[in-house]
Design an enzyme around this catalytic site. Structure first.
Site, mmCIF file in Angstrom:
data_model
loop_
_atom_site.group_PDB
_atom_site.id
_atom_site.type_symbol
_atom_site.label_atom_id
_atom_site.label_comp_id
_atom_site.label_asym_id
_atom_site.label_seq_id
_atom_site.Cartn_x
_atom_site.Cartn_y
_atom_site.Cartn_z
ATOM 1 N N SER A 24 0.843 -1.265 0.145
ATOM 2 C CA SER A 24 -0.129 -0.192 0.065
ATOM 3 C C SER A 24 0.942 1.267 0.073
ATOM 4 C CB SER A 24 -0.865 -0.091 1.111
ATOM 5 O OG SER A 24 -1.406 1.441 1.341
ATOM 6 N N HIS A 49 -1.053 -0.993 -4.658
ATOM 7 C CA HIS A 49 -2.399 -0.877 -3.638
ATOM 8 C C HIS A 49 -2.233 0.639 -3.593
ATOM 9 C CE1 HIS A 49 -5.896 -1.853 -1.596
ATOM 10 N NE2 HIS A 49 -5.531 -0.842 -0.548
ATOM 11 N N ASP A 51 -4.928 3.546 -2.207
ATOM 12 C CA ASP A 51 -5.873 4.162 -1.295
ATOM 13 C C ASP A 51 -6.310 5.531 -1.675
ATOM 14 O OD1 ASP A 51 -6.087 1.883 0.401
ATOM 15 O OD2 ASP A 51 -3.910 2.325 0.852
ATOM 16 N N MET A 53 -8.859 8.463 -0.550
ATOM 17 C CA MET A 53 -9.829 8.883 0.546
ATOM 18 C C MET A 53 -10.515 10.243 0.443
ATOM 19 S SD MET A 53 -7.566 7.495 3.859
ATOM 20 C CE MET A 53 -6.538 5.825 3.596
ATOM 21 N N HIS A 82 -8.028 1.336 -4.428
ATOM 22 C CA HIS A 82 -9.118 1.167 -3.371
ATOM 23 C C HIS A 82 -9.854 2.419 -2.963
ATOM 24 C CE1 HIS A 82 -9.736 0.007 1.334
ATOM 25 N NE2 HIS A 82 -10.807 0.130 0.574
ATOM 26 N N MET A 84 -12.256 4.595 -0.930
ATOM 27 C CA MET A 84 -12.940 4.950 0.087
ATOM 28 C C MET A 84 -13.431 6.221 0.204
ATOM 29 S SD MET A 84 -9.735 3.621 2.544
ATOM 30 C CE MET A 84 -8.663 3.594 1.305
ATOM 31 N N MET A 153 -11.761 -5.579 4.982
ATOM 32 C CA MET A 153 -10.968 -4.727 5.833
ATOM 33 C C MET A 153 -10.642 -5.181 7.043
ATOM 34 S SD MET A 153 -10.416 -2.042 3.723
ATOM 35 C CE MET A 153 -9.679 -1.439 4.930
ATOM 36 N N ASP A 191 -6.945 -6.312 3.877
ATOM 37 C CA ASP A 191 -6.260 -4.918 3.822
ATOM 38 C C ASP A 191 -6.232 -4.316 5.382
ATOM 39 O OD1 ASP A 191 -5.462 -2.382 3.369
ATOM 40 O OD2 ASP A 191 -6.964 -1.969 1.917
ATOM 41 N N GLY A 192 -5.243 -3.996 5.971
ATOM 42 C CA GLY A 192 -5.182 -3.495 7.222
ATOM 43 C C GLY A 192 -4.448 -4.280 8.282
ATOM 44 N N GLY A 213 1.064 -2.073 4.004
ATOM 45 C CA GLY A 213 1.360 -0.797 3.914
ATOM 46 C C GLY A 213 2.490 -0.629 4.920
HETATM 47 C C1 DX5 Z 1 -6.700 1.607 5.414
HETATM 48 C C2 DX5 Z 1 -6.156 1.453 3.979
HETATM 49 C C3 DX5 Z 1 -5.085 0.410 3.884
HETATM 50 C C4 DX5 Z 1 -3.706 0.865 4.442
HETATM 51 C C5 DX5 Z 1 -3.001 -0.475 5.157
HETATM 52 O O1 DX5 Z 1 -7.702 2.472 5.308
HETATM 53 O O2 DX5 Z 1 -7.200 0.862 3.205
HETATM 54 O O3 DX5 Z 1 -4.757 0.051 2.546
HETATM 55 O O4 DX5 Z 1 -3.194 1.526 3.653
HETATM 56 O O5 DX5 Z 1 -1.957 0.029 5.803
HETATM 57 P P1 DX5 Z 1 -1.266 -0.707 6.796
HETATM 58 O O6 DX5 Z 1 -0.751 -2.024 6.319
HETATM 59 O O7 DX5 Z 1 -0.054 -0.033 7.516
HETATM 60 O O8 DX5 Z 1 -2.498 -1.107 7.998
HETATM 61 ZN ZN ZN Z 2 -6.580 -0.261 1.112
#
Ligand code: DX5
Ligand code: ZN
Length: 234
Positions: A24, A49, A51, A53, A82, A84, A153, A191-192, A213
């Site tokens: 990520s 990946h 993200d 937001m 992804h 969000m 998630m 993910d997470g 990530g």
């Molecule tokens: C969270 C994201 C993840 C995040 C994962 O909202 O969707 O993709 O970047 O990061 P880590 O692996 O640090 O939890």
């Molecule tokens: Zn993500």
């Protein structure tokens, strides 16, 4: 066994039958984004990946189109985007133009999920849906045939570096059983908070794609961390 061969990028084809690793970029050093994208390219990782937001569906704002375009200029591996964001339908064609291979929307952010998933495929991308930790699997029961990927998630979305929610493991097992029962074809992504302490058990439970990530980008040796995550057998 699932076929990954149709998850081709702009220049690579997948023929692996093992799980995929998707670092990520939220955890990358944005001051050295090209370098970090290049690290993923040189590593055994399968996807980038990304993200996105909006500060509405989740409390945080990450990055938008110009940054993703810049990532795309340095990336050959598939972009696993992804979203969000609330009402993602507004941007489906934009993400297709930006080169997304997989476009994942949140079930909780879509009023007409069936239409949204159809639009993603019509735009030439793989269609993914993400479920928050509180969202039950039956929320996607009626759209299983429209899905190329289901992202479970394992944290409440919005931030990197959060603690993995252990109940996710059982959810992965139940989703894998649901997939088999309905002869569905989607990949299961988690993910997470994914890292050394849970990667093996997640793969064993049926996870096909591990998003990582912090565990990758904050590691002493990120390339070696990807290699380790890729090699786990559960
Ligand atoms: C969270 C994201 C993840 C995040 C994962 O909202 O969707 O993709 O970047 O990061 P880590 O692996 O640090 O939890
Ligand atoms: Zn993500």
């Amino acid at each position: 066994m699932l076929q990954y061969s149709d998850y081709h990028s702009r220049s690579h084809h997948f023929c692996t039958m093992t799980h995929l690793i998707a670092p990520s970029l939220l955890a990358a050093d944005f001051g050295h984004l090209a370098r970090d994208v290049q690290m993923v390219e040189s590593s055994q990782a399968d996807w980038h990946h990304i993200d996105v937001m909006d500060g509405l569906f989740v409390p945080n704002i990450s990055y938008g189109m110009p940054v993703i375009a810049a990532i795309g200029r340095h990336a050959n591996k598939p972009l696993d985007v992804h979203l969000m964001i609330q009402d993602p339908d507004r941007y489906i064609s934009t993400f297709a133009e930006l080169g997304a291979s997989v476009l994942t929307v949140h079930e909780e952010a879509c009023t007409h999920l069936h239409r949204t998933l159809a639009s993603i495929r019509e735009a030439g991308m793989k269609a993914g849906v993400a479920l928050n930790p509180h969202t039950p699997l039956h929320a996607i029961q009626e759209v299983l045939g429209q899905l190329d990927l289901v992202c479970l998630m394992s944290v409440n979305p919005g931030f990197g570096g959060q603690k993995y929610i252990p109940e996710t493991l059982n959810k992965v097992e139940r989703l894998a059983a649901m997939r088999q029962e309905h002869s569905a074809q989607f990949l299961i992504e988690v993910d997470g908070g994914v890292g050394r302490s849970n990667a093996g058990s997640l793969v064993q439970a049926g996870a096909d794609v591990l998003v990582a990530g912090s565990s990758v980008f904050k590691a002493q040796d990120p390339m070696a961390e990807v290699e380790w995550l890729k090699s786990v057998t559960g």
